[in-house]
Design an enzyme around this catalytic site. Structure first.
Site, mmCIF file in Angstrom:
data_model
loop_
_atom_site.group_PDB
_atom_site.id
_atom_site.type_symbol
_atom_site.label_atom_id
_atom_site.label_comp_id
_atom_site.label_asym_id
_atom_site.label_seq_id
_atom_site.Cartn_x
_atom_site.Cartn_y
_atom_site.Cartn_z
ATOM 1 N N GLU A 29 0.864 -1.185 0.000
ATOM 2 C CA GLU A 29 0.000 0.000 0.000
ATOM 3 C C GLU A 29 0.893 1.225 0.000
ATOM 4 O O GLU A 29 1.965 1.218 0.591
ATOM 5 C CB GLU A 29 -0.901 0.079 1.248
ATOM 6 C CG GLU A 29 -2.071 -0.871 1.240
ATOM 7 C CD GLU A 29 -1.763 -2.117 2.035
ATOM 8 O OE1 GLU A 29 -0.683 -2.184 2.673
ATOM 9 O OE2 GLU A 29 -2.587 -3.039 2.025
ATOM 10 N N TYR A 43 7.460 2.411 -8.049
ATOM 11 C CA TYR A 43 6.792 1.112 -8.096
ATOM 12 C C TYR A 43 6.342 0.776 -9.508
ATOM 13 O O TYR A 43 6.506 -0.357 -9.966
ATOM 14 C CB TYR A 43 5.610 1.070 -7.128
ATOM 15 C CG TYR A 43 5.994 1.281 -5.667
ATOM 16 C CD1 TYR A 43 7.169 0.734 -5.142
ATOM 17 C CD2 TYR A 43 5.198 2.034 -4.827
ATOM 18 C CE1 TYR A 43 7.525 0.936 -3.826
ATOM 19 C CE2 TYR A 43 5.542 2.228 -3.491
ATOM 20 C CZ TYR A 43 6.703 1.682 -3.000
ATOM 21 O OH TYR A 43 7.050 1.876 -1.689
#
Length: 153
Positions: free
Chosen positions: A112, A124
């Site tokens: 998260e 990411y």
């Protein structure tokens, strides 16, 4: 504080007891709900956990960790001291966790991230994570949604 000379190599090593005080300091610096020294210390004996530290000589630059259960890996905090940011250290730490997850024959790795943390989201995505959902009001201080990002293998 100014940038650190990144000409000296950064080494990625397993987290050890000697790293815990600096990592707890980094947690307090980076997160509104930081992990305590005790919480970090407990990961040293957690058979499901894998935590790494980026260091330059003996100076801690950052750290990252994950836990893997039944072929599924969940990435915990990734944090880099401000003076080391912008040098790819966070990327190296996340890539090392991805490599470990693959080595462990995991099906995927997930995490998260605050929806406002555009820099982390960009890292990411460059490493192959995709948005898989949203956790409403997942974060506190300030309250904010968290994107779920996953990389499948």
């Amino acid at each position: 504080m100014g940038q650190i000379d990144i000409g000296i190599p950064i080494e990625i090593v397993p987290m050890e007891l000697r790293h815990i005080p600096a990592l707890a300091q980094l947690e307090r610096l980076c997160f509104s709900q930081p992990w305590s020294e005790n919480s970090l210390n407990s990961e040293l004996t957690n058979q499901l956990a894998f935590f790494l530290v980026a260091q330059q000589c003996q100076n801690i630059a950052g750290y990252a960790g994950m836990q893997c259960v039944a072929g599924e890996c969940y990435m915990y905090n990734v944090a880099v001291f401000p003076e080391y940011r912008g040098n790819g250290i966070g990327t190296k730490l996340v890539q090392a966790l991805i490599d470990k997850a693959i080595q462990m024959d995991a099906a995927f790795i997930t995490l998260e991230v605050r929806q406002s943390n555009r820099q982390a989201i960009s890292v990411y995505q460059k490493l192959g994570f995709q948005k898989a959902g949203c956790r409403k009001n997942f974060y506190a201080a300030p309250t904010e949604d968290g994107f779920i990002m996953t990389k499948t293998f």
